[in-house]
Enzyme design. Structure first.
Site, mmCIF file in Angstrom:
data_model
loop_
_atom_site.group_PDB
_atom_site.id
_atom_site.type_symbol
_atom_site.label_atom_id
_atom_site.label_comp_id
_atom_site.label_asym_id
_atom_site.label_seq_id
_atom_site.Cartn_x
_atom_site.Cartn_y
_atom_site.Cartn_z
ATOM 1 N N ARG A 15 1.601 -19.889 -4.272
ATOM 2 C CA ARG A 15 2.059 -20.220 -2.914
ATOM 3 C C ARG A 15 1.434 -21.490 -2.343
ATOM 4 O O ARG A 15 1.830 -21.953 -1.280
ATOM 5 C CB ARG A 15 1.796 -19.030 -1.979
ATOM 6 N N ASN A 170 -9.748 -3.142 1.323
ATOM 7 C CA ASN A 170 -10.660 -3.682 0.326
ATOM 8 C C ASN A 170 -10.697 -5.206 0.389
ATOM 9 O O ASN A 170 -9.664 -5.859 0.345
ATOM 10 C CB ASN A 170 -10.193 -3.233 -1.066
ATOM 11 N N ASN A 227 -4.226 -18.307 0.492
ATOM 12 C CA ASN A 227 -3.113 -18.187 -0.447
ATOM 13 C C ASN A 227 -2.069 -19.285 -0.283
ATOM 14 O O ASN A 227 -1.251 -19.495 -1.154
ATOM 15 C CB ASN A 227 -2.419 -16.827 -0.277
HETATM 16 C C1 UD1 Z 1 -7.094 -7.655 -4.610
HETATM 17 C C2 UD1 Z 1 -7.551 -6.193 -4.640
HETATM 18 C C3 UD1 Z 1 -7.160 -5.520 -3.332
HETATM 19 C C4 UD1 Z 1 -7.762 -6.264 -2.165
HETATM 20 C C5 UD1 Z 1 -7.357 -7.742 -2.201
HETATM 21 C C6 UD1 Z 1 -8.115 -8.517 -1.168
HETATM 22 C C7 UD1 Z 1 -7.462 -5.424 -6.947
HETATM 23 C C8 UD1 Z 1 -6.683 -4.673 -7.949
HETATM 24 N N1 UD1 Z 1 -6.916 -5.530 -5.747
HETATM 25 O O1 UD1 Z 1 -5.682 -7.638 -4.565
HETATM 26 O O2 UD1 Z 1 -7.623 -4.198 -3.311
HETATM 27 O O3 UD1 Z 1 -7.365 -5.692 -0.927
HETATM 28 O O4 UD1 Z 1 -7.671 -8.319 -3.485
HETATM 29 O O5 UD1 Z 1 -7.650 -9.833 -1.116
HETATM 30 O O6 UD1 Z 1 -8.535 -5.896 -7.249
HETATM 31 N N2 UD1 Z 1 -7.970 -13.033 -10.262
HETATM 32 C C9 UD1 Z 1 -8.368 -13.538 -11.475
HETATM 33 N N3 UD1 Z 1 -7.797 -13.048 -12.598
HETATM 34 C C10 UD1 Z 1 -6.856 -12.065 -12.576
HETATM 35 C C11 UD1 Z 1 -6.451 -11.554 -11.328
HETATM 36 C C12 UD1 Z 1 -7.039 -12.054 -10.186
HETATM 37 O O7 UD1 Z 1 -9.213 -14.416 -11.563
HETATM 38 O O8 UD1 Z 1 -6.416 -11.665 -13.649
HETATM 39 C C13 UD1 Z 1 -8.578 -13.578 -9.042
HETATM 40 C C14 UD1 Z 1 -7.567 -14.299 -8.192
HETATM 41 O O9 UD1 Z 1 -7.532 -15.673 -8.510
HETATM 42 C C15 UD1 Z 1 -8.075 -14.048 -6.784
HETATM 43 C C16 UD1 Z 1 -8.766 -12.701 -6.904
HETATM 44 O O10 UD1 Z 1 -9.039 -12.500 -8.271
HETATM 45 O O11 UD1 Z 1 -9.059 -14.974 -6.401
HETATM 46 C C17 UD1 Z 1 -7.905 -11.571 -6.354
HETATM 47 O O12 UD1 Z 1 -6.717 -11.490 -7.092
HETATM 48 P P1 UD1 Z 1 -5.335 -11.199 -6.404
HETATM 49 O O13 UD1 Z 1 -4.289 -11.191 -7.438
HETATM 50 O O14 UD1 Z 1 -5.131 -12.084 -5.247
HETATM 51 O O15 UD1 Z 1 -5.585 -9.694 -5.901
HETATM 52 P P2 UD1 Z 1 -4.734 -8.906 -4.868
HETATM 53 O O16 UD1 Z 1 -3.520 -8.403 -5.519
HETATM 54 O O17 UD1 Z 1 -4.588 -9.691 -3.625
HETATM 55 CA CA CA Z 2 -5.087 -11.893 -2.906
#
Ligand code: UD1
Ligand code: CA
Length: 449
Positions: A15, A170, A227
């Site tokens: 985004r 969370n 985001n």
């Molecule tokens: C996550 C949490 C959710 C929380 C939210 C807060 C989980 C499953 N969910 O959801 O409970 O309320 O954050 O913002 O943890 N990232 C990686 N590698 C990956 C996936 C993610 O580095 O494989 C990083 C992303 O770049 C980001 C962060 O982890 O900085 C969170 O990932 P994102 O996909 O945004 O999580 P949410 O679905 O928002």
């Molecule tokens: Ca997120």
């Protein structure tokens, strides 16, 4: 307590609509991921591991340019937050102590909050999660708390209607013993609505194994994640508001605080007066008693006690001003040491130079520091006086107390105490201007007939 920080920064940030990885977008001149790292720095972590994925090479370069001791590991495919943390397993295999997981796109978690999480660990919780009361719980994971115990976290996609009513959400920040964390992560599966390995699943896994989980809460502003570019602007505004308050609390007067832009590392002393529309790039130190007048721009420079800069001045990297220096309007400086009491008051460019104490540089003086290939130094001695509109063709040295006549092009050294002028000798022709003007008026009159 020995501490490791793990910063998740592999996500693409679709985004943002950008070629730059999301975590490298800046707030106050520093990438988001650097803000996240610095949030944990006051806890003196012995290890810091950034998990990079999208644009990993660039992320590594930028993070290590900030601090070479930060380790960067690769998450090739983004299979979820638990999978992301798992990429730090090898790097932390020998590590003993607690680990705190932060997100690279969540720059404002306060050190007090992180300390509260450490305190909850010290009180006996095996896993501590950071939650917050969300104004709009939306897509956030929900913290399920029963009898003061954190039982599980459910992602919104997987939640029941009843669970969606929960407003305690969370943030993503986790604190646990490092070995325990990796043990728990090894048990996380991906049988859920997203097909991802959820870090949040460690809570129910820990509970099932008889471990204790606790939630610490913080204000929602701390968990603000970026985001989109709109979020980025919002985060910048939050940062600037905090930074202005801090500068004022520490003894600076900001005449119009909302117009002053700070960088992440700007240092401002006491009794500093900052007029409207002053902008700080990275690496600026403003000492006590300085006045920064309106519309001035600073980057990589130091302004010594009692100096006055601007309005409309630009101090570029390497500008070092001692005490009581005066830099006036439309003056640009770069890589220059200016000694105490020197003045550059109007319309000058002073670069790759040293200026002695109490030297006076006249309006429009230019250090011609670049010959098209190389940069050269200009040395101006103490109490030297450079007449207006002079060009100092570097490498060149002007001795102490020397005087350069206005409009000179100085390409050879001027000895101490000498007077140098390079203008052609002036010749006055009596009455010639008047005669020429009369002749021209005559021509014009004939042409109009
Ligand atoms: C996550 C949490 C959710 C929380 C939210 C807060 C989980 C499953 N969910 O959801 O409970 O309320 O954050 O913002 O943890 N990232 C990686 N590698 C990956 C996936 C993610 O580095 O494989 C990083 C992303 O770049 C980001 C962060 O982890 O900085 C969170 O990932 P994102 O996909 O945004 O999580 P949410 O679905 O928002
Ligand atoms: Ca997120």
């Amino acid at each position: 307590m020995t501490l490791a920080l793990i910063i998740l920064a592999a996500g693409k940030g679709t985004r943002m609509r950008s070629d730059l990885p999301k975590v490298l977008h800046p707030i106050a001149g520093a990438p988001l991921v650097v803000h996240a790292l610095e949030a944990g720095t006051p806890l003196s972590p012995s290890r810091r591991v950034v998990v990079a994925g999208h644009g990993a090479d660039l992320v590594r370069d930028r993070v290590q340019a900030h601090d070479p001791s930060v380790e960067v590991v690769l998450q090739v495919e983004q299979l979820g937050t638990a999978h992301a943390v798992d990429q730090a397993r090898a790097a932390l295999a020998e590590f003993e102590g607690d680990a705190i997981v932060l997100y690279g796109d969540t720059p404002f978690v306060s050190v007090d909050t992180l300390r509260a999480m450490q305190a909850a660990r010290a009180d006996g919780a095996d896993v501590v999660m950071l939650g917050f009361e969300a104004a709009v719980p939306g897509k956030y994971g929900r913290l399920v708390v029963e009898n003061d115990r954190l039982i599980s976290i459910v992602e919104a996609k997987d939640a029941t209607l009843e669970q969606l009513e929960i407003t305690l959400c969370n943030s993503g920040v986790v604190c646990a013993d490092s070995a325990t964390l990796f043990d728990l992560i090894a048990q996380v599966g991906n049988d859920n609505a997203s097909g991802e390995y959820y870090l949040t699943d460690i809570v129910s896994i820990a509970n099932a194994a008889g471990k204790q989980c606790a939630a610490v809460t913080c204000d929602e502003t701390e968990t603000l994640g970026v985001n989109s570019r709109i979020d980025l602007a919002g985060a910048e505004a939050v940062f600037q508001a905090q930074r202005r308050q801090q500068a004022m609390a520490e003894g600076a007067t900001l005449v119009a605080p909302e117009t002053v832009q700070f960088a992440y590392d700007t240092q401002v002393g006491r009794d500093v007066l900052i007029e409207p529309n002053v902008v700080f790039g990275p690496g600026v130190v403003i000492e006590d008693g300085v006045t920064l007048r309106a519309f001035s721009h600073f980057e990589g420079c130091r302004v010594g006690q009692g100096s006055v800069v601007g309005p409309y001045a630009r101090l570029r990297p390497g500008s070092e001003l001692a005490e009581n220096v005066k830099i006036g309007n439309f003056v640009e400086t770069k890589k220059v040491q200016i000694a105490a009491g020197a003045k550059v008051n109007h319309l000058s460019y002073i670069g790759d130079a040293t200026v002695g104490a109490e030297a006076n540089i006249g309006a429009g003086t230019i250090t011609c520091n670049y010959d098209g290939v190389l940069k050269h130094q200009t040395i101006i001695g103490e109490k030297a006086f450079i007449g207006s509109n002079s060009s100092l063709v570097a490498p060149v040295s002007i001795g102490a107390e020397a005087l350069v006549g206005a409009g000179s092009v100085i390409a050879a050294d001027v000895p101490e105490g000498a007077l140098a002028v390079t203008r052609a000798k002036q010749e006055n022709k009596p009455g010639l201007a008047r005669r020429l003007r009369a002749r021209l008026l005559d021509i014009k009159a004939k042409a109009l007939k």
